[in-house]
Scaffold this motif. Structure first.
Motif, short mmCIF file in Angstrom:
data_model
loop_
_atom_site.label_atom_id
_atom_site.label_comp_id
_atom_site.label_asym_id
_atom_site.label_seq_id
_atom_site.Cartn_x
_atom_site.Cartn_y
_atom_site.Cartn_z
N GLU A 63 -15.02 9.69 -4.41
CA GLU A 63 -14.15 8.52 -4.62
C GLU A 63 -14.93 7.21 -4.61
O GLU A 63 -14.44 6.18 -5.09
CB GLU A 63 -13.06 8.49 -3.55
CG GLU A 63 -13.59 8.39 -2.13
CD GLU A 63 -12.47 8.38 -1.09
OE1 GLU A 63 -11.34 8.02 -1.46
OE2 GLU A 63 -12.74 8.74 0.06
N HIS A 64 -16.15 7.24 -4.05
CA HIS A 64 -17.01 6.06 -4.03
C HIS A 64 -18.07 6.10 -5.13
O HIS A 64 -19.04 5.37 -5.08
CB HIS A 64 -17.67 5.91 -2.67
CG HIS A 64 -16.70 5.83 -1.51
ND1 HIS A 64 -15.83 4.78 -1.35
CD2 HIS A 64 -16.45 6.71 -0.49
CE1 HIS A 64 -15.09 4.99 -0.27
NE2 HIS A 64 -15.44 6.14 0.27
N PHE A 65 -17.90 7.02 -6.07
CA PHE A 65 -18.79 7.21 -7.21
C PHE A 65 -20.20 7.65 -6.77
O PHE A 65 -21.19 7.33 -7.42
CB PHE A 65 -18.88 5.94 -8.07
CG PHE A 65 -17.55 5.50 -8.60
CD1 PHE A 65 -16.94 6.18 -9.65
CD2 PHE A 65 -16.88 4.42 -8.04
CE1 PHE A 65 -15.70 5.79 -10.14
CE2 PHE A 65 -15.64 4.01 -8.53
CZ PHE A 65 -15.05 4.70 -9.57
N GLN A 66 -20.24 8.40 -5.66
CA GLN A 66 -21.50 8.94 -5.18
C GLN A 66 -21.66 10.39 -5.61
O GLN A 66 -20.66 11.12 -5.76
CB GLN A 66 -21.58 8.85 -3.65
CG GLN A 66 -21.52 7.43 -3.12
CD GLN A 66 -22.64 6.56 -3.67
OE1 GLN A 66 -23.81 6.88 -3.53
NE2 GLN A 66 -22.26 5.45 -4.30
N VAL A 114 -15.73 11.86 -13.86
CA VAL A 114 -15.60 10.50 -14.37
C VAL A 114 -16.45 10.36 -15.64
O VAL A 114 -17.62 10.79 -15.64
CB VAL A 114 -16.06 9.47 -13.31
CG1 VAL A 114 -16.05 8.06 -13.88
CG2 VAL A 114 -15.17 9.55 -12.08
N GLN A 152 -17.85 4.98 -17.85
CA GLN A 152 -17.18 4.25 -16.78
C GLN A 152 -18.13 3.92 -15.64
O GLN A 152 -17.96 2.92 -14.94
CB GLN A 152 -16.00 5.08 -16.26
CG GLN A 152 -15.17 4.39 -15.19
CD GLN A 152 -13.98 5.22 -14.75
OE1 GLN A 152 -13.41 6.00 -15.54
NE2 GLN A 152 -13.59 5.10 -13.50
N LEU A 153 -19.16 4.76 -15.46
CA LEU A 153 -20.09 4.56 -14.35
C LEU A 153 -21.08 3.42 -14.61
O LEU A 153 -21.74 2.96 -13.67
CB LEU A 153 -20.86 5.86 -14.08
CG LEU A 153 -19.99 7.02 -13.55
CD1 LEU A 153 -20.79 8.31 -13.55
CD2 LEU A 153 -19.47 6.71 -12.16
N SER A 158 -20.53 0.37 -15.16
CA SER A 158 -20.15 -0.82 -14.40
C SER A 158 -20.13 -0.58 -12.90
O SER A 158 -20.01 -1.53 -12.12
CB SER A 158 -18.77 -1.31 -14.86
OG SER A 158 -17.78 -0.30 -14.64
N GLN A 159 -20.24 0.68 -12.48
CA GLN A 159 -20.20 1.01 -11.05
C GLN A 159 -21.59 1.21 -10.45
O GLN A 159 -21.78 1.04 -9.25
CB GLN A 159 -19.37 2.30 -10.83
CG GLN A 159 -17.96 2.25 -11.35
CD GLN A 159 -17.08 1.28 -10.58
OE1 GLN A 159 -17.31 1.02 -9.41
NE2 GLN A 159 -16.06 0.74 -11.25
N TRP A 160 -22.53 1.61 -11.25
CA TRP A 160 -23.87 1.96 -10.78
C TRP A 160 -24.90 0.91 -11.14
O TRP A 160 -24.68 0.08 -12.03
CB TRP A 160 -24.28 3.29 -11.42
CG TRP A 160 -23.70 4.49 -10.75
CD1 TRP A 160 -22.83 4.52 -9.70
CD2 TRP A 160 -23.94 5.85 -11.11
NE1 TRP A 160 -22.51 5.82 -9.39
CE2 TRP A 160 -23.18 6.65 -10.23
CE3 TRP A 160 -24.71 6.47 -12.08
CZ2 TRP A 160 -23.19 8.03 -10.29
CZ3 TRP A 160 -24.73 7.85 -12.14
CH2 TRP A 160 -23.98 8.63 -11.26
N SER A 161 -26.05 1.00 -10.48
CA SER A 161 -27.19 0.18 -10.86
C SER A 161 -27.78 0.73 -12.15
O SER A 161 -27.48 1.86 -12.58
CB SER A 161 -28.26 0.21 -9.76
OG SER A 161 -28.85 1.51 -9.68
N GLN A 168 -29.65 4.02 -11.49
CA GLN A 168 -28.75 5.17 -11.34
C GLN A 168 -28.23 5.65 -12.68
O GLN A 168 -28.18 6.86 -12.95
CB GLN A 168 -27.57 4.79 -10.44
CG GLN A 168 -27.90 4.65 -8.97
CD GLN A 168 -26.70 4.17 -8.18
OE1 GLN A 168 -26.11 3.13 -8.47
NE2 GLN A 168 -26.30 4.94 -7.18
#
Length: 251
Positions: free
Chosen positions: A19-22, A59, A63-64, A66-69, A72
């Protein structure tokens, strides 16, 4: 004690994260592709019989962004491209024999003729075109059902320089001539295995004539009156911000 590794587990263009995109940690299987071994990172496809673990979700990779560096996302890009390459090179393209994975290189080896098949990257040019001091050219992909406008882009053809590809794609898709073509940056883009090579250029001459099967609309927009543009994290977004706000391009 079983050693666990960070895992990029894919189902097509979707990645398993919590849920935290990990990323999850899993026990390594013999069929997994290992990379960044010092960091204990692996990549594999989600097996058909595997259920999605509780607390995790699939996911879309886009989409990732914008969530990741950036680091990553580039690791995920490498993982999905290696899996795609391995999936598509199970047999030798010379003699048809089933291939084997090299022990220490990204290579599929033919045990019969010793032909080596390495991952292939498809170079694509993407160009931001300016006119005067306050206009950029934005185009809408004919296959895109959203309201988003993007930049002119396309694959580099055999025998072309990057600059020639920029000129050809622009002429083919919107009928314009360019001048002052300059390299900006590049970004790995795993859809499916591309390297996006960014350029900026200036409008030289011509009227917009659309390649109807590729482009549904293209216009010059004022900097302060842009339509919906590509999302943050994409190289197209960085290019637009660079031209309008003079922000630096990613290294």
């Amino acid at each position: 004690m079983t050693e666990l590794s960070l895992a990029y587990i894919f189902k097509q263009q979707q990645l398993l994260v919590d849920e935290h995109f990990q990323l999850p940690q899993v026990e390594k299987l013999n069929s997994d592709i290992s990379f960044y071994s010092s960091d204990q990172v692996i990549a594999r496809d989600l097996h058909i019989e595997e259920a999605i673990p509780e607390g995790y979700q699939l996911v879309p990779i886009r989409q990732l962004i914008s969530q990741w560096s950036r680091v990553q996302f580039e690791q995920a890009s490498r993982a999905v491209q290696l899996l795609e390459w391995r999936r598509n090179h199970k047999f030798c393209s010379h003699c048809g024999t089933e291939t084997e994975a090299h022990a220490s290189q990204y290579a599929m080896i033919c045990p019969a003729c010793n032909y080596h098949q390495y991952p292939r990257v498809q170079p694509c040019v993407i160009t931001i075109i300016t006119r005067g001091k306050d206009e950029i050219l934005l185009a809408k992909n004919a296959k895109n059902q959203s309201k988003m406008y993007g930049l002119i882009a396309g694959f580099v053809e055999v025998g072309e320089t990057l600059e020639q590809a920029v000129e050809r794609e622009t002429m083919e898709e919107i009928g314009l001539n360019l001048t002052n073509i300059q390299y900006l940056a590049s970004q790995p883009w795993p859809f499916p295995s591309n390297l996006m090579i960014a350029f900026k250029a200036e409008y030289a001459s011509g009227d917009i004539v659309l390649q109807q099967d590729e482009i549904s609309d293209a216009q010059f927009f004022k900097f302060d009156a842009l339509p919906e543009i590509p999302f943050a994290g994409s190289i197209a977004h960085a290019m637009i911000q660079h031209v309008i706000h003079n922000t630096p391009m990613p290294d």
